[in-house]
Design a protein around this motif. Structure first.
Motif, PDB file in Angstrom:
ATOM      1  N   THR A  87       0.855  -1.138   0.182  1.00  0.00           N
ATOM      2  CA  THR A  87       0.396   0.079   0.518  1.00  0.00           C
ATOM      3  C   THR A  87       1.099   0.957  -0.118  1.00  0.00           C
ATOM      4  OG1 THR A  87      -2.006  -1.375   1.028  1.00  0.00           O
ATOM      5  CG2 THR A  87      -1.876   1.395   1.097  1.00  0.00           C
ATOM      6  N   VAL A  88       0.684   1.997  -0.964  1.00  0.00           N
ATOM      7  CA  VAL A  88       1.032   3.729  -0.744  1.00  0.00           C
ATOM      8  C   VAL A  88       0.417   4.614  -1.035  1.00  0.00           C
ATOM      9  CG1 VAL A  88       2.943   4.733  -2.399  1.00  0.00           C
ATOM     10  CG2 VAL A  88       3.182   2.707  -2.587  1.00  0.00           C
ATOM     11  N   SER A  89       0.171   5.781   0.479  1.00  0.00           N
ATOM     12  CA  SER A  89      -1.059   6.310   0.567  1.00  0.00           C
ATOM     13  C   SER A  89      -0.415   7.184   1.475  1.00  0.00           C
ATOM     14  CB  SER A  89      -1.972   5.496   1.176  1.00  0.00           C
ATOM     15  OG  SER A  89      -1.344   4.845   2.236  1.00  0.00           O
ATOM     16  N   GLY A  90      -1.216   8.893   1.077  1.00  0.00           N
ATOM     17  CA  GLY A  90      -0.722   9.332   2.528  1.00  0.00           C
ATOM     18  C   GLY A  90       0.501  10.276   2.553  1.00  0.00           C
ATOM     19  N   ASN A  91       1.217   9.960   0.666  1.00  0.00           N
ATOM     20  CA  ASN A  91       2.851  10.221   0.387  1.00  0.00           C
ATOM     21  C   ASN A  91       2.432  12.030   0.144  1.00  0.00           C
ATOM     22  OD1 ASN A  91       4.455   8.375   2.059  1.00  0.00           O
ATOM     23  ND2 ASN A  91       2.775   7.413  -0.228  1.00  0.00           N
ATOM     24  N   ARG A  92       2.970  12.790   0.138  1.00  0.00           N
ATOM     25  CA  ARG A  92       3.328  13.719  -0.615  1.00  0.00           C
ATOM     26  C   ARG A  92       4.390  15.144  -1.352  1.00  0.00           C
ATOM     27  NH1 ARG A  92      -1.403  13.471  -0.418  1.00  0.00           N
ATOM     28  NH2 ARG A  92      -3.014  13.786   0.862  1.00  0.00           N
ATOM     29  N   ALA A  93       4.818  15.215  -2.751  1.00  0.00           N
ATOM     30  CA  ALA A  93       5.873  15.171  -3.596  1.00  0.00           C
ATOM     31  C   ALA A  93       5.621  17.356  -3.666  1.00  0.00           C
ATOM     32  CB  ALA A  93       6.244  14.648  -4.320  1.00  0.00           C
ATOM     33  N   GLY A  94       6.683  17.421  -3.019  1.00  0.00           N
ATOM     34  CA  GLY A  94       6.354  19.306  -4.149  1.00  0.00           C
ATOM     35  C   GLY A  94       7.042  19.421  -5.773  1.00  0.00           C
ATOM     36  N   SER A  95       6.814  18.157  -6.374  1.00  0.00           N
ATOM     37  CA  SER A  95       7.655  18.371  -7.922  1.00  0.00           C
ATOM     38  C   SER A  95       5.812  17.235  -8.654  1.00  0.00           C
ATOM     39  CB  SER A  95       8.433  18.149  -8.240  1.00  0.00           C
ATOM     40  OG  SER A  95       8.347  18.383  -9.481  1.00  0.00           O
ATOM     41  N   ASN A  96       6.892  15.735  -8.447  1.00  0.00           N
ATOM     42  CA  ASN A  96       7.019  14.893  -9.358  1.00  0.00           C
ATOM     43  C   ASN A  96       6.654  13.721  -8.084  1.00  0.00           C
ATOM     44  OD1 ASN A  96       6.873  16.519 -11.349  1.00  0.00           O
ATOM     45  ND2 ASN A  96       8.777  15.663 -11.621  1.00  0.00           N
ATOM     46  N   ASN A 152      -2.490  10.494  -2.082  1.00  0.00           N
ATOM     47  CA  ASN A 152      -1.170  10.698  -2.560  1.00  0.00           C
ATOM     48  C   ASN A 152      -0.940  11.440  -2.919  1.00  0.00           C
ATOM     49  OD1 ASN A 152       0.246   8.148  -2.127  1.00  0.00           O
ATOM     50  ND2 ASN A 152      -0.070   6.738  -2.949  1.00  0.00           N
ATOM     51  N   GLY A 153      -0.359  13.166  -3.339  1.00  0.00           N
ATOM     52  CA  GLY A 153      -0.198  14.228  -4.002  1.00  0.00           C
ATOM     53  C   GLY A 153       0.706  14.502  -4.443  1.00  0.00           C
ATOM     54  N   ALA A 154       0.756  15.399  -5.626  1.00  0.00           N
ATOM     55  CA  ALA A 154       2.363  15.778  -5.930  1.00  0.00           C
ATOM     56  C   ALA A 154       1.365  16.933  -7.208  1.00  0.00           C
ATOM     57  CB  ALA A 154       3.289  14.783  -7.183  1.00  0.00           C
ATOM     58  N   HIS A 155       2.405  17.656  -7.594  1.00  0.00           N
ATOM     59  CA  HIS A 155       1.691  18.960  -9.137  1.00  0.00           C
ATOM     60  C   HIS A 155       1.755  17.603 -10.274  1.00  0.00           C
ATOM     61  CE1 HIS A 155       1.597  22.628 -11.045  1.00  0.00           C
ATOM     62  NE2 HIS A 155       3.176  22.573 -11.613  1.00  0.00           N
ATOM     63  N   TYR A 156       3.052  16.831 -10.739  1.00  0.00           N
ATOM     64  CA  TYR A 156       2.618  16.114 -11.371  1.00  0.00           C
ATOM     65  C   TYR A 156       2.294  14.505 -11.336  1.00  0.00           C
ATOM     66  CZ  TYR A 156       4.161  19.735 -15.042  1.00  0.00           C
ATOM     67  OH  TYR A 156       3.861  21.152 -15.878  1.00  0.00           O
ATOM     68  N   GLY A 157       1.874  13.706 -11.379  1.00  0.00           N
ATOM     69  CA  GLY A 157       1.448  12.715 -11.234  1.00  0.00           C
ATOM     70  C   GLY A 157       1.057  12.026 -10.115  1.00  0.00           C
TER      71      GLY A 157
END
Length: 175
Positions: free
Chosen positions: A80-89, A114-119
Protein backbone atom coordinates in the motif's frame (compact mmCIF):
# COMPACT_ATOMS: atom_id res chain seq x y z
CA UNK A 1 14.55 5.70 3.27
CA UNK A 2 17.53 4.09 1.62
CA UNK A 3 19.41 4.33 -1.65
CA UNK A 4 20.93 1.96 -4.15
CA UNK A 5 23.93 0.94 -6.17
CA UNK A 6 26.47 2.96 -8.12
CA UNK A 7 29.19 1.95 -10.61
CA UNK A 8 28.07 -1.62 -11.27
CA UNK A 9 27.23 -2.50 -7.67
CA UNK A 10 24.01 -4.03 -6.45
CA UNK A 11 21.63 -3.03 -3.70
CA UNK A 12 18.43 -5.05 -3.95
CA UNK A 13 17.21 -5.90 -0.44
CA UNK A 14 14.18 -8.03 0.34
CA UNK A 15 11.77 -6.23 2.68
CA UNK A 16 8.83 -8.11 4.20
CA UNK A 17 6.15 -7.08 6.70
CA UNK A 18 7.38 -3.54 7.31
CA UNK A 19 6.02 0.00 7.44
CA UNK A 20 7.92 2.92 5.88
CA UNK A 21 6.22 5.99 7.31
CA UNK A 22 6.81 9.60 8.32
CA UNK A 23 10.08 10.13 6.44
CA UNK A 24 11.07 13.38 4.72
CA UNK A 25 13.63 13.95 1.96
CA UNK A 26 14.76 17.37 0.84
CA UNK A 27 15.42 16.06 -2.66
CA UNK A 28 14.07 12.72 -4.03
CA UNK A 29 12.57 9.62 -2.45
CA UNK A 30 10.81 10.46 0.78
CA UNK A 31 10.15 6.85 1.78
CA UNK A 32 12.43 4.68 -0.39
CA UNK A 33 15.03 5.68 -3.00
CA UNK A 34 16.39 3.13 -5.49
CA UNK A 35 19.32 4.23 -7.68
CA UNK A 36 20.72 1.87 -10.33
CA UNK A 37 23.28 4.41 -11.54
CA UNK A 38 26.22 3.61 -13.83
CA UNK A 39 25.33 -0.05 -14.56
CA UNK A 40 24.34 -0.66 -10.94
CA UNK A 41 21.23 -2.60 -9.92
CA UNK A 42 18.82 -1.39 -7.25
CA UNK A 43 15.69 -3.52 -7.51
CA UNK A 44 14.38 -4.36 -4.03
CA UNK A 45 11.64 -6.93 -3.44
CA UNK A 46 8.88 -5.64 -1.13
CA UNK A 47 6.16 -7.93 0.24
CA UNK A 48 3.40 -6.94 2.68
CA UNK A 49 4.70 -3.38 3.00
CA UNK A 50 3.00 -0.07 3.77
CA UNK A 51 4.60 3.14 2.47
CA UNK A 52 2.67 6.06 3.91
CA UNK A 53 2.93 9.60 5.21
CA UNK A 54 6.30 10.33 3.56
CA UNK A 55 7.24 13.59 1.83
CA UNK A 56 9.83 15.19 -0.41
CA UNK A 57 10.35 18.66 -1.81
CA UNK A 58 10.96 17.16 -5.27
CA UNK A 59 10.18 13.71 -6.71
CA UNK A 60 8.86 10.36 -5.47
CA UNK A 61 7.49 10.91 -1.98
CA UNK A 62 6.62 7.24 -1.48
CA UNK A 63 9.26 5.61 -3.72
CA UNK A 64 11.82 6.94 -6.20
CA UNK A 65 13.15 4.48 -8.84
CA UNK A 66 16.04 5.82 -10.91
CA UNK A 67 17.70 3.73 -13.65
CA UNK A 68 20.26 6.35 -14.78
CA UNK A 69 22.40 3.99 -16.83
CA UNK A 70 21.62 1.01 -14.59
CA UNK A 71 18.52 -0.87 -13.45
CA UNK A 72 15.97 0.15 -10.84
CA UNK A 73 13.01 -2.22 -11.23
CA UNK A 74 11.60 -3.11 -7.82
CA UNK A 75 9.06 -5.90 -7.35
CA UNK A 76 6.16 -4.96 -5.05
CA UNK A 77 3.58 -7.50 -3.84
CA UNK A 78 0.76 -6.71 -1.39
CA UNK A 79 1.96 -3.14 -0.92
CA UNK A 80 0.00 0.00 0.00
CA UNK A 81 1.36 3.40 -1.05
CA UNK A 82 -0.80 6.11 0.53
CA UNK A 83 -0.80 9.59 1.99
CA UNK A 84 2.59 10.60 0.54
CA UNK A 85 3.25 14.18 -0.69
CA UNK A 86 5.78 15.40 -3.28
CA UNK A 87 6.50 19.05 -4.00
CA UNK A 88 7.08 18.30 -7.68
CA UNK A 89 6.50 14.85 -9.26
CA UNK A 90 4.97 11.59 -8.02
CA UNK A 91 3.34 11.59 -4.65
CA UNK A 92 3.26 7.79 -4.84
CA UNK A 93 5.93 6.23 -7.08
CA UNK A 94 8.39 7.90 -9.49
CA UNK A 95 9.90 5.70 -12.26
CA UNK A 96 12.73 7.13 -14.37
CA UNK A 97 14.80 5.08 -16.82
CA UNK A 98 17.10 8.01 -17.80
CA UNK A 99 19.45 6.02 -20.02
CA UNK A 100 18.79 2.87 -17.98
CA UNK A 101 15.79 0.78 -16.98
CA UNK A 102 13.01 1.38 -14.45
CA UNK A 103 10.36 -1.30 -14.98
CA UNK A 104 8.78 -1.99 -11.59
CA UNK A 105 6.31 -4.87 -11.23
CA UNK A 106 3.39 -4.08 -8.92
CA UNK A 107 1.10 -6.98 -7.92
CA UNK A 108 -1.79 -6.48 -5.49
CA UNK A 109 -0.65 -2.89 -4.92
CA UNK A 110 -2.88 0.01 -3.90
CA UNK A 111 -1.72 3.55 -4.69
CA UNK A 112 -4.18 6.00 -3.17
CA UNK A 113 -4.40 9.36 -1.40
CA UNK A 114 -1.01 10.62 -2.61
CA UNK A 115 -0.37 14.14 -3.94
CA UNK A 116 2.06 16.01 -6.20
CA UNK A 117 2.16 18.73 -8.85
CA UNK A 118 2.61 16.10 -11.64
CA UNK A 119 1.54 12.46 -11.26
CA UNK A 120 -0.21 12.11 -7.93
CA UNK A 121 -0.03 8.30 -7.99
CA UNK A 122 2.61 7.36 -10.58
CA UNK A 123 5.05 9.42 -12.64
CA UNK A 124 6.84 7.64 -15.52
CA UNK A 125 9.79 8.96 -17.50
CA UNK A 126 12.03 7.15 -19.98
CA UNK A 127 14.15 10.07 -21.19
CA UNK A 128 17.68 9.90 -22.64
CA UNK A 129 17.10 6.51 -24.26
CA UNK A 130 15.96 4.90 -21.03
CA UNK A 131 13.04 2.55 -20.48
CA UNK A 132 10.23 3.02 -17.97
CA UNK A 133 7.41 0.50 -18.42
CA UNK A 134 5.76 -0.24 -15.06
CA UNK A 135 3.51 -3.32 -14.90
CA UNK A 136 0.41 -3.27 -12.69
CA UNK A 137 -1.25 -6.62 -11.98
CA UNK A 138 -4.40 -6.85 -9.85
CA UNK A 139 -3.68 -3.35 -8.54
CA UNK A 140 -5.55 -0.11 -7.86
CA UNK A 141 -4.50 3.49 -8.59
CA UNK A 142 -7.33 5.68 -7.26
CA UNK A 143 -8.00 8.84 -5.32
CA UNK A 144 -4.64 10.54 -5.83
CA UNK A 145 -4.35 14.31 -6.44
CA UNK A 146 -2.18 16.39 -8.79
CA UNK A 147 -2.44 19.50 -10.93
CA UNK A 148 -1.46 17.36 -13.95
CA UNK A 149 -2.20 13.64 -14.07
CA UNK A 150 -3.78 12.90 -10.70
CA UNK A 151 -3.42 9.13 -11.08
CA UNK A 152 -0.60 8.72 -13.62
CA UNK A 153 1.61 11.09 -15.57
CA UNK A 154 3.97 10.22 -18.42
CA UNK A 155 6.71 12.76 -19.05
CA UNK A 156 6.15 14.98 -22.10
CA UNK A 157 9.72 14.29 -23.18
CA UNK A 158 9.39 10.53 -23.42
CA UNK A 159 6.95 7.75 -24.22
CA UNK A 160 6.80 5.26 -21.33
CA UNK A 161 4.20 2.52 -21.34
CA UNK A 162 2.08 1.73 -18.29
CA UNK A 163 1.09 -1.92 -18.62
CA UNK A 164 -2.14 -2.72 -16.79
CA UNK A 165 -3.52 -6.23 -16.21
CA UNK A 166 -6.57 -6.96 -14.03
CA UNK A 167 -6.15 -3.51 -12.45
CA UNK A 168 -8.15 -0.33 -11.96
CA UNK A 169 -6.72 3.09 -12.74
CA UNK A 170 -9.15 5.92 -12.00
CA UNK A 171 -10.01 7.88 -15.15
CA UNK A 172 -8.38 5.37 -17.53
CA UNK A 173 -10.41 3.86 -20.33
CA UNK A 174 -11.25 0.25 -19.62
CA UNK A 175 -10.84 -2.28 -22.45
Amino acid sequence: GFSGAEAGGESSPTLTDIIVSGNRALYNGGGISNYGSSKGVSSPVLTNVTISGNSTDYDGAGMYNYGRGGVSSPVLTNVTVSGNRAGSNAGGIYNDGLGGVSNPVLTNVTISGNGAHYGGGLYNDDSSGGVSNPLLVNSIVWGNAATFGPQTFNSNYSNPTLQVSYSIVQGARQH
